[in-house]
Design a protein around this motif. Sequence first.
Motif, PDB file in Angstrom:
ATOM      1  N   TYR A   1       0.824  -1.208   0.000  1.00  0.00           N
ATOM      2  CA  TYR A   1       0.000   0.000   0.000  1.00  0.00           C
ATOM      3  C   TYR A   1       0.862   1.263   0.000  1.00  0.00           C
ATOM      4  O   TYR A   1       1.857   1.342   0.717  1.00  0.00           O
ATOM      5  CB  TYR A   1      -0.922   0.002   1.226  1.00  0.00           C
ATOM      6  N   ASN A   2       0.451   2.223  -0.827  1.00  0.00           N
ATOM      7  CA  ASN A   2       1.134   3.525  -0.879  1.00  0.00           C
ATOM      8  C   ASN A   2       2.586   3.408  -1.349  1.00  0.00           C
ATOM      9  O   ASN A   2       3.455   4.170  -0.918  1.00  0.00           O
ATOM     10  CB  ASN A   2       1.089   4.194   0.507  1.00  0.00           C
ATOM     11  N   VAL A   3       2.802   2.461  -2.263  1.00  0.00           N
ATOM     12  CA  VAL A   3       4.187   2.159  -2.670  1.00  0.00           C
ATOM     13  C   VAL A   3       4.927   3.381  -3.211  1.00  0.00           C
ATOM     14  O   VAL A   3       6.136   3.524  -3.010  1.00  0.00           O
ATOM     15  CB  VAL A   3       4.206   0.998  -3.697  1.00  0.00           C
ATOM     16  N   PHE A   4       4.206   4.268  -3.898  1.00  0.00           N
ATOM     17  CA  PHE A   4       4.843   5.475  -4.432  1.00  0.00           C
ATOM     18  C   PHE A   4       4.758   6.651  -3.453  1.00  0.00           C
ATOM     19  O   PHE A   4       5.234   7.741  -3.768  1.00  0.00           O
ATOM     20  CB  PHE A   4       4.175   5.910  -5.742  1.00  0.00           C
ATOM     21  N   GLY A   5       4.132   6.430  -2.322  1.00  0.00           N
ATOM     22  CA  GLY A   5       3.825   7.560  -1.467  1.00  0.00           C
ATOM     23  C   GLY A   5       4.674   7.638  -0.214  1.00  0.00           C
ATOM     24  O   GLY A   5       5.812   7.166  -0.169  1.00  0.00           O
ATOM     25  N   ASN A   6       4.082   8.250   0.802  1.00  0.00           N
ATOM     26  CA  ASN A   6       4.774   8.436   2.069  1.00  0.00           C
ATOM     27  C   ASN A   6       4.708   7.170   2.910  1.00  0.00           C
ATOM     28  O   ASN A   6       3.927   6.274   2.632  1.00  0.00           O
ATOM     29  CB  ASN A   6       4.117   9.594   2.825  1.00  0.00           C
ATOM     30  N   GLY A   7       5.538   7.120   3.922  1.00  0.00           N
ATOM     31  CA  GLY A   7       5.366   6.081   4.926  1.00  0.00           C
ATOM     32  C   GLY A   7       6.443   5.031   5.022  1.00  0.00           C
ATOM     33  O   GLY A   7       6.409   4.219   5.944  1.00  0.00           O
ATOM     34  N   ASN A   8       7.398   5.024   4.095  1.00  0.00           N
ATOM     35  CA  ASN A   8       8.443   4.005   4.199  1.00  0.00           C
ATOM     36  C   ASN A   8       9.823   4.646   4.081  1.00  0.00           C
ATOM     37  O   ASN A   8      10.164   5.261   3.063  1.00  0.00           O
ATOM     38  CB  ASN A   8       8.285   2.935   3.107  1.00  0.00           C
TER      39      ASN A   8
ATOM     40  N   CYS B   1      11.033   6.108  -5.623  1.00  0.00           N
ATOM     41  CA  CYS B   1      11.624   4.779  -5.505  1.00  0.00           C
ATOM     42  C   CYS B   1      10.570   3.796  -5.028  1.00  0.00           C
ATOM     43  O   CYS B   1       9.773   4.120  -4.150  1.00  0.00           O
ATOM     44  CB  CYS B   1      12.799   4.821  -4.527  1.00  0.00           C
ATOM     45  N   MET B   2      10.562   2.608  -5.602  1.00  0.00           N
ATOM     46  CA  MET B   2       9.572   1.590  -5.224  1.00  0.00           C
ATOM     47  C   MET B   2      10.207   0.204  -5.230  1.00  0.00           C
ATOM     48  O   MET B   2      11.212  -0.031  -5.896  1.00  0.00           O
ATOM     49  CB  MET B   2       8.397   1.596  -6.198  1.00  0.00           C
ATOM     50  N   ALA B   3       9.596  -0.700  -4.491  1.00  0.00           N
ATOM     51  CA  ALA B   3       9.972  -2.114  -4.542  1.00  0.00           C
ATOM     52  C   ALA B   3       8.864  -2.887  -5.234  1.00  0.00           C
ATOM     53  O   ALA B   3       7.696  -2.503  -5.186  1.00  0.00           O
ATOM     54  CB  ALA B   3      10.177  -2.652  -3.132  1.00  0.00           C
ATOM     55  N   GLU B   4       9.257  -3.986  -5.879  1.00  0.00           N
ATOM     56  CA  GLU B   4       8.269  -4.837  -6.548  1.00  0.00           C
ATOM     57  C   GLU B   4       7.751  -5.902  -5.593  1.00  0.00           C
ATOM     58  O   GLU B   4       8.504  -6.429  -4.760  1.00  0.00           O
ATOM     59  CB  GLU B   4       8.899  -5.507  -7.772  1.00  0.00           C
ATOM     60  N   ARG B   5       6.476  -6.248  -5.718  1.00  0.00           N
ATOM     61  CA  ARG B   5       5.911  -7.356  -4.936  1.00  0.00           C
ATOM     62  C   ARG B   5       6.569  -8.666  -5.365  1.00  0.00           C
ATOM     63  O   ARG B   5       6.690  -8.951  -6.547  1.00  0.00           O
ATOM     64  CB  ARG B   5       4.391  -7.455  -5.176  1.00  0.00           C
ATOM     65  N   LEU B   6       6.964  -9.462  -4.399  1.00  0.00           N
ATOM     66  CA  LEU B   6       7.627 -10.739  -4.697  1.00  0.00           C
ATOM     67  C   LEU B   6       6.717 -11.928  -4.402  1.00  0.00           C
ATOM     68  O   LEU B   6       7.100 -13.075  -4.608  1.00  0.00           O
ATOM     69  CB  LEU B   6       8.904 -10.866  -3.857  1.00  0.00           C
TER      70      LEU B   6
ATOM     71  N   SER C   1      -1.411  -3.056 -10.169  1.00  0.00           N
ATOM     72  CA  SER C   1      -1.796  -3.369  -8.788  1.00  0.00           C
ATOM     73  C   SER C   1      -1.977  -4.881  -8.696  1.00  0.00           C
ATOM     74  O   SER C   1      -2.265  -5.547  -9.698  1.00  0.00           O
ATOM     75  CB  SER C   1      -3.105  -2.653  -8.438  1.00  0.00           C
ATOM     76  N   PRO C   2      -1.815  -5.461  -7.499  1.00  0.00           N
ATOM     77  CA  PRO C   2      -1.995  -6.915  -7.372  1.00  0.00           C
ATOM     78  C   PRO C   2      -3.359  -7.389  -7.879  1.00  0.00           C
ATOM     79  O   PRO C   2      -3.451  -8.445  -8.506  1.00  0.00           O
ATOM     80  CB  PRO C   2      -1.834  -7.147  -5.864  1.00  0.00           C
ATOM     81  N   GLN C   3      -4.398  -6.601  -7.639  1.00  0.00           N
ATOM     82  CA  GLN C   3      -5.728  -7.023  -8.075  1.00  0.00           C
ATOM     83  C   GLN C   3      -5.832  -7.042  -9.606  1.00  0.00           C
ATOM     84  O   GLN C   3      -6.424  -7.952 -10.191  1.00  0.00           O
ATOM     85  CB  GLN C   3      -6.785  -6.092  -7.463  1.00  0.00           C
TER      86      GLN C   3
ATOM     87  N   VAL D   1       4.659  -5.536 -10.645  1.00  0.00           N
ATOM     88  CA  VAL D   1       3.487  -5.503  -9.773  1.00  0.00           C
ATOM     89  C   VAL D   1       3.869  -4.861  -8.440  1.00  0.00           C
ATOM     90  O   VAL D   1       4.898  -5.211  -7.846  1.00  0.00           O
ATOM     91  CB  VAL D   1       2.943  -6.927  -9.512  1.00  0.00           C
ATOM     92  N   ALA D   2       3.061  -3.925  -8.008  1.00  0.00           N
ATOM     93  CA  ALA D   2       3.278  -3.299  -6.699  1.00  0.00           C
ATOM     94  C   ALA D   2       1.969  -2.680  -6.233  1.00  0.00           C
ATOM     95  O   ALA D   2       1.065  -2.417  -7.033  1.00  0.00           O
ATOM     96  CB  ALA D   2       4.376  -2.247  -6.772  1.00  0.00           C
ATOM     97  N   GLY D   3       1.892  -2.452  -4.930  1.00  0.00           N
ATOM     98  CA  GLY D   3       0.705  -1.835  -4.357  1.00  0.00           C
ATOM     99  C   GLY D   3       0.020  -2.771  -3.374  1.00  0.00           C
ATOM    100  O   GLY D   3       0.416  -3.933  -3.204  1.00  0.00           O
ATOM    101  N   GLY D   4      -1.014  -2.253  -2.739  1.00  0.00           N
ATOM    102  CA  GLY D   4      -1.745  -3.029  -1.739  1.00  0.00           C
ATOM    103  C   GLY D   4      -2.589  -4.125  -2.369  1.00  0.00           C
ATOM    104  O   GLY D   4      -2.942  -4.054  -3.551  1.00  0.00           O
ATOM    105  N   ASP D   5      -2.945  -5.124  -1.543  1.00  0.00           N
ATOM    106  CA  ASP D   5      -3.687  -6.281  -2.051  1.00  0.00           C
ATOM    107  C   ASP D   5      -5.012  -5.895  -2.697  1.00  0.00           C
ATOM    108  O   ASP D   5      -5.382  -6.434  -3.727  1.00  0.00           O
ATOM    109  CB  ASP D   5      -3.978  -7.254  -0.892  1.00  0.00           C
TER     110      ASP D   5
END
Lengths: 344, 91
Positions: free
Chosen positions: A125-132, A171-176, A246-248, A318-322
Amino acid sequence: MAFLEFADEAEAAEEFIERYSDGLPVVLPTPARVSKLLSETSRDPDATLGVMMPRGTPVTVRDVAVNAVMAGAPPGVLPIILTAMEGVLDERFNLSSVQATSHGAAVLVIVSGPLTERVGMNAGYNVFGNGNRANLTIGRTVRLVMTNVGGGAPGLTDMSVQGSPAKISFCMAERLDVEGWSTLAERQGAPADATTVTVVAAEGPHSVADGRSTRPERLLTNVADGMRTLVTMNACKLGWMVLILSPQHARIIIENGWDVPRVQAYLFDRARNTLARLQKAGEFDENALARFKQFASTSDPSRGMPVIDDPEKLIVAVAGGDAGTFSSLVPTWPASIPQVRVVA
Amino acid sequence: MKVLVHDPRGAFAPSAVAVSPLPNSIAGLRIGVLDNTKERADIFLRRTAELLAMDGASITFTRKSSFSRSIASDTFDQLRICDLVITGLGG
């Protein structure tokens, strides 16, 4: 190795915000902090990663560590940052142009592989945004090196008309953990368990909203509509584009038996503009007409010109919340060629 | 207590560069023109060159391969022997 001396910490902090930051406070790069961060890499601190324009300054491992300390980098991310810097400094990335352009190009850093989880990067969630912290400080360090070492000063040598929030950190990480999906690192041919860093001179992400599609064809037709907008540099100059599903949305593709090459081929085929439409683009010129004729010579001209040079120039991850039906398209700065490196 | 920190600019070593004196006349000067290939830059720069040539300057007109590429070294060599160089910025 150069140092700056200040009367006290308060004076140093103010001076750094005013002269050496992105406008936000930074952590002071004391020798102890920089040495501690450098202990995370076996690289020689004096090793040069390349020469950075427009100032023409050599960038050393230590220079990157100094700016990473300032950005607030947590333990573990320095190897990722150094790898990103190697990509940015590759001549094919054309950093001189990325630094100077009146376009709003930022540097997108995509990290794919198990190291992302070990250093606490966010792919959800919020992969491109704030919080990490890891995501934000990797992207922030790249920009701080570009300004402090490279000399990309807004309004002086960085002539971006409006800039972009992505120029602060992108900066982003990809879902694994997406079953049935091959990761970007795997498709890039990285060894098993390796982590790759892909750097792309890019606009900020454009949202692709689609909560209705249940079939890949319909979903990707909507994506194609987003890709073929006339207002990006891709429309007339082609090059590369990034699609972060997005994962969905990815599940719609996976559960219907599609893979990434099929997605790329489908979008290459449909994200096109006819000459009549292309002529309305604000960047249409004789060069765009020549490119159109080139494509028309090998395929039906009524189907139009694609917005990327070939299917593989669509970088898909793929990235982002479920839960959620929003993907992202990231148009690029076409004078730059994205670079991929395996984290050493 | 004094605080010592790393210089985040790396090996940046600024040196003062003197600004060349402005010429009193352009008659007889070698003037280089670099078309940066931005939209309509060539129209403006060619007309500028024509006017300067009418005042007695000799013109070397050059062009970049693209505004998004650095100047080619042979083009730079043509311009470095000029007394003045005119180009555009942005677009």
